[in-house]
Design a protein around this motif. Structure first.
Motif, PDB file in Angstrom:
ATOM      1  N   LEU A  30       0.760  -1.351  -0.240  1.00 12.35           N
ATOM      2  CA  LEU A  30      -0.027  -0.157  -0.032  1.00 12.35           C
ATOM      3  C   LEU A  30       0.937   1.258  -0.089  1.00 12.35           C
ATOM      4  O   LEU A  30       0.130   2.467  -0.081  1.00 12.35           O
ATOM      5  CB  LEU A  30      -0.998  -0.143   1.133  1.00 12.35           C
ATOM      6  N   GLU A  31       2.196   1.185   0.187  1.00 17.71           N
ATOM      7  CA  GLU A  31       2.958   2.269   0.025  1.00 17.71           C
ATOM      8  C   GLU A  31       3.025   3.159  -1.110  1.00 17.71           C
ATOM      9  O   GLU A  31       3.272   4.226  -1.394  1.00 17.71           O
ATOM     10  CB  GLU A  31       4.641   2.074   0.188  1.00 17.71           C
ATOM     11  N   VAL A  32       2.580   2.338  -2.413  1.00 18.71           N
ATOM     12  CA  VAL A  32       2.306   3.098  -3.479  1.00 18.71           C
ATOM     13  C   VAL A  32       1.267   4.183  -3.615  1.00 18.71           C
ATOM     14  O   VAL A  32       1.142   4.969  -4.297  1.00 18.71           O
ATOM     15  CB  VAL A  32       1.742   2.052  -4.757  1.00 18.71           C
ATOM     16  N   VAL A  33       0.363   4.159  -2.306  1.00 22.71           N
ATOM     17  CA  VAL A  33      -0.717   5.154  -2.685  1.00 22.71           C
ATOM     18  C   VAL A  33       0.113   6.337  -1.469  1.00 22.71           C
ATOM     19  O   VAL A  33      -0.835   7.417  -1.521  1.00 22.71           O
ATOM     20  CB  VAL A  33      -1.855   4.927  -2.000  1.00 22.71           C
ATOM     21  N   LYS A  34       1.007   6.298  -1.084  1.00 19.20           N
ATOM     22  CA  LYS A  34       1.559   7.384  -0.205  1.00 19.20           C
ATOM     23  C   LYS A  34       1.855   8.762  -0.831  1.00 19.20           C
ATOM     24  O   LYS A  34       2.121   8.740  -2.076  1.00 19.20           O
ATOM     25  CB  LYS A  34       3.074   6.706   0.160  1.00 19.20           C
ATOM     26  N   ASP A  35       1.374   9.693  -0.455  1.00 16.43           N
ATOM     27  CA  ASP A  35       1.399  11.135  -0.822  1.00 16.43           C
ATOM     28  C   ASP A  35       0.875  11.062  -2.309  1.00 16.43           C
ATOM     29  O   ASP A  35       1.004  12.207  -2.886  1.00 16.43           O
ATOM     30  CB  ASP A  35       2.956  11.514  -1.005  1.00 16.43           C
ATOM     31  N   ILE A  36       0.003  10.414  -2.601  1.00 15.31           N
ATOM     32  CA  ILE A  36      -0.870  10.668  -3.771  1.00 15.31           C
ATOM     33  C   ILE A  36      -2.259  11.261  -3.305  1.00 15.31           C
ATOM     34  O   ILE A  36      -2.814  10.625  -2.327  1.00 15.31           O
ATOM     35  CB  ILE A  36      -1.132   9.333  -4.501  1.00 15.31           C
ATOM     36  N   GLU A  37      -2.560  12.217  -4.087  1.00 19.05           N
ATOM     37  CA  GLU A  37      -3.829  12.929  -3.778  1.00 19.05           C
ATOM     38  C   GLU A  37      -4.964  11.814  -4.520  1.00 19.05           C
ATOM     39  O   GLU A  37      -5.122  11.843  -5.631  1.00 19.05           O
ATOM     40  CB  GLU A  37      -4.074  14.250  -4.122  1.00 19.05           C
ATOM     41  N   LEU A  38      -5.791  11.126  -3.727  1.00 14.59           N
ATOM     42  CA  LEU A  38      -6.772  10.382  -4.564  1.00 14.59           C
ATOM     43  C   LEU A  38      -8.136  10.635  -4.205  1.00 14.59           C
ATOM     44  O   LEU A  38      -8.378  11.116  -3.303  1.00 14.59           O
ATOM     45  CB  LEU A  38      -6.589   8.818  -3.597  1.00 14.59           C
ATOM     46  N   ASN A  39      -8.812  10.566  -5.396  1.00 15.15           N
ATOM     47  CA  ASN A  39     -10.251  11.001  -5.201  1.00 15.15           C
ATOM     48  C   ASN A  39     -10.841   9.530  -5.068  1.00 15.15           C
ATOM     49  O   ASN A  39     -10.230   8.557  -4.575  1.00 15.15           O
ATOM     50  CB  ASN A  39     -11.044  11.602  -6.333  1.00 15.15           C
TER      51      ASN A  39
END
Ligand code: PGA
Length: 245
Positions: free
Chosen positions: A143-152
């Motif tokens: 799940l580190e791949v979603v780190k610091d990504i702004e997700l809607n």
């Protein structure tokens, strides 16, 4: 949300038969988002069937590549959007194991499409990792791949234990529920805007066990491989999810 992942299966004749079997068993309601991810070469064939007339049915892609250009055999995010795909699966364990996909590539793929269409990120531990009680560590790392990504709201996670895919073995519904809660918490604390994603379960879901999973609070749907190759079985699973059967 119920998604069919046909993997590398199917042909033109199967699509006709599948569509007829699906439509004669599916009880229409707009409740669940239904997705079908055929091999990319058949996306257009599926878009041409009666399925595409149902608003709740969405055609998607099983993967995208990190970019367009000189990358023989690849399919880019622009291409799937050109075909009006409503979602893409990313990081399936078969991509990770058979095609050596790493977290950094998976992150690049998410960055390509997360703002444009629904991204279904697959994560899951191997049997050995499960036996060694490393499940949560492994999932956290993936799940580190979603780190610091702004997700809607377009990010969906599919929890797919590698040992449950195509084997007939599954964790208990209660175990899955606990893991899904964990996944939601991790994503909420690591993404840039505290996204709280839907979490699907995948791995040997069929019409006999589906209900036991769908009763759980944090199981928001399923990603289905084998059982999705039969239009009737796939329709039955959706009917169970929608409570119409
Ligand atoms: P399965 O596959 O339903 O055949 O176990 C699930 C998946 O790989 O997405």
């Amino acid at each position: 949300m119920i998604i069919a992942n046909w993997k590398c299966n199917g042909n033109k004749a199967m699509i006709n038969e599948w569509t007829n079997n699906f439509l004669s068993n599916y009880i229409e309601t707009k409740k669940a988002f239904i997705g079908i991810a055929p091999p990319s070469i058949y996306i257009e064939s599926l878009l041409g069937t009666k399925l595409n007339k149902l608003e709740e049915i969405n055609i998607g892609s099983q993967d995208i590549d990190i970019s367009s250009g000189a990358r023989t055999g690849a399919i880019s995010s622009e291409m799937i959007l050109d075909f009006d795909c409503k979602f893409s699966i990313i990081g399936h364990s078969e991509r990770r194991q058979l095609f050596n996909e790493r977290n950094d590539e998976i992150k690049q793929k998410i960055l390509k499409i997360a703002k444009k269409t629904i991204t279904i990120l697959c994560i899951g531990e191997t049997l050995e990792e499960n036996k060694n009680e490393l499940t949560r560590d492994v999932l956290k790392k993936q799940l580190e791949v979603v780190k610091d990504i702004e997700l809607n709201n377009s990010l969906v996670i599919a929890y797919e234990p590698v040992w449950a895919i195509g084997t007939g073995n599954t964790p208990t519904p209660n175990n899955i529920n606990e893991i899904h809660k964990f996944i939601k918490d991790v994503v909420q604390s690591t993404s840039d805007n505290s996204a709280f994603p839907l979490v699907l379960y995948g791995g040997s879901v069929n019409q006999d066990n589906a209900e036991s999973f769908f009763k759980e609070k944090f199981i928001d749907g399923a990603l289905i491989g084998g059982a999705s190759l039969d239009g009737k079985k796939f329709a039955n699973i959706i009917n169970i999810f929608n409570g119409t059967k």
